[in-house]
Design a protein around this motif. Structure first.
Motif, PDB file in Angstrom:
ATOM      1  N   THR A  16       0.844  -1.185   0.000  1.00 41.30           N
ATOM      2  CA  THR A  16       0.000   0.000   0.000  1.00 41.30           C
ATOM      3  C   THR A  16       0.884   1.241   0.000  1.00 41.30           C
ATOM      4  OG1 THR A  16      -0.122  -0.080   2.427  1.00 41.30           O
ATOM      5  CG2 THR A  16      -1.895  -1.156   1.190  1.00 41.30           C
ATOM      6  N   TRP A  17       0.248   2.407  -0.148  1.00 41.00           N
ATOM      7  CA  TRP A  17       0.975   3.672  -0.163  1.00 41.00           C
ATOM      8  C   TRP A  17       0.705   4.443   1.122  1.00 41.00           C
ATOM      9  CZ3 TRP A  17       4.529   4.504  -3.788  1.00 41.00           C
ATOM     10  CH2 TRP A  17       4.408   3.850  -5.026  1.00 41.00           C
ATOM     11  N   ASP A  18       1.765   5.026   1.688  1.00 45.77           N
ATOM     12  CA  ASP A  18       1.618   5.886   2.850  1.00 45.77           C
ATOM     13  C   ASP A  18       0.907   7.172   2.452  1.00 45.77           C
ATOM     14  OD1 ASP A  18       1.961   6.729   5.488  1.00 45.77           O
ATOM     15  OD2 ASP A  18       3.908   7.656   5.069  1.00 45.77           O
ATOM     16  N   GLU A  19       0.157   7.758   3.383  1.00 48.94           N
ATOM     17  CA  GLU A  19      -0.464   9.051   3.140  1.00 48.94           C
ATOM     18  C   GLU A  19       0.639  10.078   2.880  1.00 48.94           C
ATOM     19  OE1 GLU A  19      -3.753  11.483   2.509  1.00 48.94           O
ATOM     20  OE2 GLU A  19      -3.681   9.337   2.875  1.00 48.94           O
ATOM     21  N   GLY A  20       0.531  10.838   1.785  1.00 52.78           N
ATOM     22  CA  GLY A  20       1.649  11.651   1.325  1.00 52.78           C
ATOM     23  C   GLY A  20       1.516  13.137   1.529  1.00 52.78           C
ATOM     24  N   CYS A  21       0.813  13.582   2.569  1.00 56.74           N
ATOM     25  CA  CYS A  21       0.553  15.016   2.738  1.00 56.74           C
ATOM     26  C   CYS A  21       1.384  15.644   3.856  1.00 56.74           C
ATOM     27  CB  CYS A  21      -0.920  15.253   3.020  1.00 56.74           C
ATOM     28  SG  CYS A  21      -2.017  14.729   1.679  1.00 56.74           S
ATOM     29  N   THR A  22       2.440  14.962   4.293  1.00 56.37           N
ATOM     30  CA  THR A  22       3.188  15.413   5.467  1.00 56.37           C
ATOM     31  C   THR A  22       3.879  16.746   5.265  1.00 56.37           C
ATOM     32  OG1 THR A  22       3.568  13.088   6.020  1.00 56.37           O
ATOM     33  CG2 THR A  22       4.927  14.717   7.151  1.00 56.37           C
ATOM     34  N   PHE A  23       4.438  16.980   4.080  1.00 53.42           N
ATOM     35  CA  PHE A  23       5.319  18.122   3.877  1.00 53.42           C
ATOM     36  C   PHE A  23       4.722  19.207   2.985  1.00 53.42           C
ATOM     37  CE2 PHE A  23       8.264  14.475   4.537  1.00 53.42           C
ATOM     38  CZ  PHE A  23       8.661  14.832   5.811  1.00 53.42           C
ATOM     39  N   CYS A  24       3.390  19.307   2.962  1.00 53.55           N
ATOM     40  CA  CYS A  24       2.791  20.366   2.158  1.00 53.55           C
ATOM     41  C   CYS A  24       1.485  20.813   2.787  1.00 53.55           C
ATOM     42  CB  CYS A  24       2.563  19.907   0.711  1.00 53.55           C
ATOM     43  SG  CYS A  24       1.340  18.580   0.530  1.00 53.55           S
ATOM     44  N   LEU A  25       0.974  21.946   2.305  1.00 49.86           N
ATOM     45  CA  LEU A  25      -0.319  22.433   2.749  1.00 49.86           C
ATOM     46  C   LEU A  25      -1.421  21.507   2.252  1.00 49.86           C
ATOM     47  CD1 LEU A  25       0.154  26.217   1.886  1.00 49.86           C
ATOM     48  CD2 LEU A  25       0.286  25.191   4.168  1.00 49.86           C
ATOM     49  N   SER A  26      -2.534  21.483   2.974  1.00 50.09           N
ATOM     50  CA  SER A  26      -3.653  20.629   2.560  1.00 50.09           C
ATOM     51  C   SER A  26      -4.166  21.010   1.177  1.00 50.09           C
ATOM     52  CB  SER A  26      -4.791  20.718   3.584  1.00 50.09           C
ATOM     53  OG  SER A  26      -5.243  22.049   3.732  1.00 50.09           O
ATOM     54  N   SER A  27      -4.036  22.290   0.816  1.00 53.93           N
ATOM     55  CA  SER A  27      -4.477  22.745  -0.503  1.00 53.93           C
ATOM     56  C   SER A  27      -3.560  22.251  -1.616  1.00 53.93           C
ATOM     57  CB  SER A  27      -4.550  24.270  -0.535  1.00 53.93           C
ATOM     58  OG  SER A  27      -3.272  24.844  -0.266  1.00 53.93           O
ATOM     59  N   GLU A  28      -2.373  21.764  -1.257  1.00 60.66           N
ATOM     60  CA  GLU A  28      -1.406  21.277  -2.238  1.00 60.66           C
ATOM     61  C   GLU A  28      -1.314  19.755  -2.219  1.00 60.66           C
ATOM     62  OE1 GLU A  28       1.962  23.317  -0.755  1.00 60.66           O
ATOM     63  OE2 GLU A  28       1.483  25.226  -1.714  1.00 60.66           O
ATOM     64  N   CYS A  29      -2.280  19.110  -1.591  1.00 63.15           N
ATOM     65  CA  CYS A  29      -2.290  17.647  -1.490  1.00 63.15           C
ATOM     66  C   CYS A  29      -3.612  17.135  -2.054  1.00 63.15           C
ATOM     67  CB  CYS A  29      -2.126  17.227  -0.031  1.00 63.15           C
ATOM     68  SG  CYS A  29      -1.688  15.478   0.152  1.00 63.15           S
ATOM     69  N   ILE A  30      -3.542  16.314  -3.076  1.00 61.07           N
ATOM     70  CA  ILE A  30      -4.743  15.858  -3.767  1.00 61.07           C
ATOM     71  C   ILE A  30      -4.740  14.336  -3.909  1.00 61.07           C
ATOM     72  CG2 ILE A  30      -4.955  18.026  -5.042  1.00 61.07           C
ATOM     73  CD1 ILE A  30      -3.747  16.626  -7.461  1.00 61.07           C
ATOM     74  N   GLU A  31      -5.883  13.791  -4.254  1.00 62.29           N
ATOM     75  CA  GLU A  31      -5.990  12.355  -4.487  1.00 62.29           C
ATOM     76  C   GLU A  31      -5.000  11.944  -5.583  1.00 62.29           C
ATOM     77  OE1 GLU A  31      -7.686  10.165  -2.807  1.00 62.29           O
ATOM     78  OE2 GLU A  31      -8.797  11.590  -1.543  1.00 62.29           O
ATOM     79  N   ASN A  32      -4.232  10.887  -5.314  1.00 61.80           N
ATOM     80  CA  ASN A  32      -3.200  10.498  -6.280  1.00 61.80           C
ATOM     81  C   ASN A  32      -2.916   8.997  -6.213  1.00 61.80           C
ATOM     82  OD1 ASN A  32      -1.234  10.830  -8.299  1.00 61.80           O
ATOM     83  ND2 ASN A  32       0.397  10.971  -6.770  1.00 61.80           N
ATOM     84  N   THR A  33      -3.956   8.204  -6.139  1.00 63.66           N
ATOM     85  CA  THR A  33      -3.809   6.752  -6.210  1.00 63.66           C
ATOM     86  C   THR A  33      -4.791   6.235  -7.252  1.00 63.66           C
ATOM     87  OG1 THR A  33      -3.230   6.691  -3.859  1.00 63.66           O
ATOM     88  CG2 THR A  33      -3.791   4.600  -4.903  1.00 63.66           C
ATOM     89  N   TYR A  34      -4.289   5.405  -8.186  1.00 68.02           N
ATOM     90  CA  TYR A  34      -5.081   5.029  -9.352  1.00 68.02           C
ATOM     91  C   TYR A  34      -5.170   3.518  -9.512  1.00 68.02           C
ATOM     92  CZ  TYR A  34      -4.730   9.918 -10.805  1.00 68.02           C
ATOM     93  OH  TYR A  34      -4.813  11.288 -10.850  1.00 68.02           O
ATOM     94  N   GLU A  35      -6.310   3.091 -10.076  1.00 69.57           N
ATOM     95  CA  GLU A  35      -6.481   1.717 -10.522  1.00 69.57           C
ATOM     96  C   GLU A  35      -5.694   1.533 -11.830  1.00 69.57           C
ATOM     97  OE1 GLU A  35      -8.443  -0.522  -8.950  1.00 69.57           O
ATOM     98  OE2 GLU A  35     -10.026   0.584  -7.877  1.00 69.57           O
TER      99      GLU A  35
END
Length: 272
Positions: free
Chosen positions: A174-193
């Motif tokens: 699985t992928w770790d949540e990737g929003c640690t080092f940015c603003l919430s406005s700069e973090c978007i859905e980025n996992t694809y089938e």
């Protein structure tokens, strides 16, 4: 914008605190359902080397070509030590090409004449490079690495794969949540089938505009394709795997400096 520039400048300090990059073997292949990363019957044992692969293709093209059904992709193979916090980096995966920032749109057919000199290891073959992780016979979902988002060319760094193991058998990646080092406005859905559609609840990721990746004639060390890997669960001998405790999302209350100070003594340098 200043915040993004600070991120691009600060993140390289973490490089001295994690494993050295592993140099990949590169091949251009056609996909096969039986073509995995390492022997499928291999067991995961803490402290021993295992198999991890990064597989790159265009996000929209995992269904294969309309004529043959084949998928053009590149596989980068690594042999990390199980339960070491591992960084896998693809060399020359973000190149400033003369006056062109990213050789965008080179990965198309017919191949544009102006792209024949493109030095970017990925964009000379793929328009929207995406990545998934393989280990033995397990496969993760896909993360977009570069491409257009709302008409803006962007890069998605800070990718961490979590390998879950049960008594030496991998049960999932699985992928770790990737929003640690940015603003919430700069973090978007980025996992694809694998059909190119977003995976519901698959996880988000920070993005950086491609222009932020460039500082004069230099490309920020944040921007080349780097995927971190950690393990959780139990190995074939019943030993607990604990490197997942070091993944980025566990350090949300830390500054980058504190994160580096915390982990820098936990690693043994490993090279391929």
């Amino acid at each position: 914008w200043p915040r993004r520039e600070i991120l691009a400048q600060q993140f390289p300090m973490m490089r001295s605190c994690i494993l050295a990059l592993l140099v990949a073997c590169l091949s251009l292949l056609s996909a096969s359902a039986d073509d995995f990363c390492g022997p499928s019957n291999a067991k995961v044992i803490k402290g021993q080397r295992t198999y991890l692969c990064l597989v790159i293709a265009d996000l929209e093209n995992w269904n294969g070509s309309t004529e043959t059904g084949d998928v053009a992709y590149r596989r980068f193979s690594f042999r990390p030590i199980v339960d070491d916090f591992t960084k896998m980096e693809v060399q020359d995966s973000w190149i400033k090409q003369g006056g062109d920032t990213n050789c965008q749109n080179c990965g198309v057919v017919p191949y544009p004449e102006e792209c024949k000199s493109c030095e970017d290891n990925l964009l000379r073959n793929f328009t929207n490079p995406s990545v998934h992780v393989e280990s033995l016979d397990s496969v993760s979902y896909i993360k977009k690495y570069r491409g257009y988002d709302n008409g803006v060319p962007r890069t998605f760094p800070y990718l961490t794969a979590i390998v879950t193991v049960d008594m030496g058998t991998i049960t999932g990646i699985t992928w770790d949540e990737g929003c640690t080092f940015c603003l919430s406005s700069e973090c978007i859905e980025n996992t694809y089938e694998f059909d190119g559609n977003l995976k519901a609840g698959g996880g988000k990721g920070c993005y950086i505009d491609d222009t932020t990746c460039i500082n004069g004639d230099q490309v920020s060390e944040v921007c080349p394709l780097q995927v971190y890997a950690v393990w959780t669960g139990t190995d074939a001998d019943g030993n607990y795997l604990k490197s997942a405790e070091l993944r980025f999302s566990q350090f949300k209350s830390y500054s980058l400096t504190n994160w580096a100070d915390t982990v820098k003594n936990k690693y043994e340098e490993v090279k391929s």
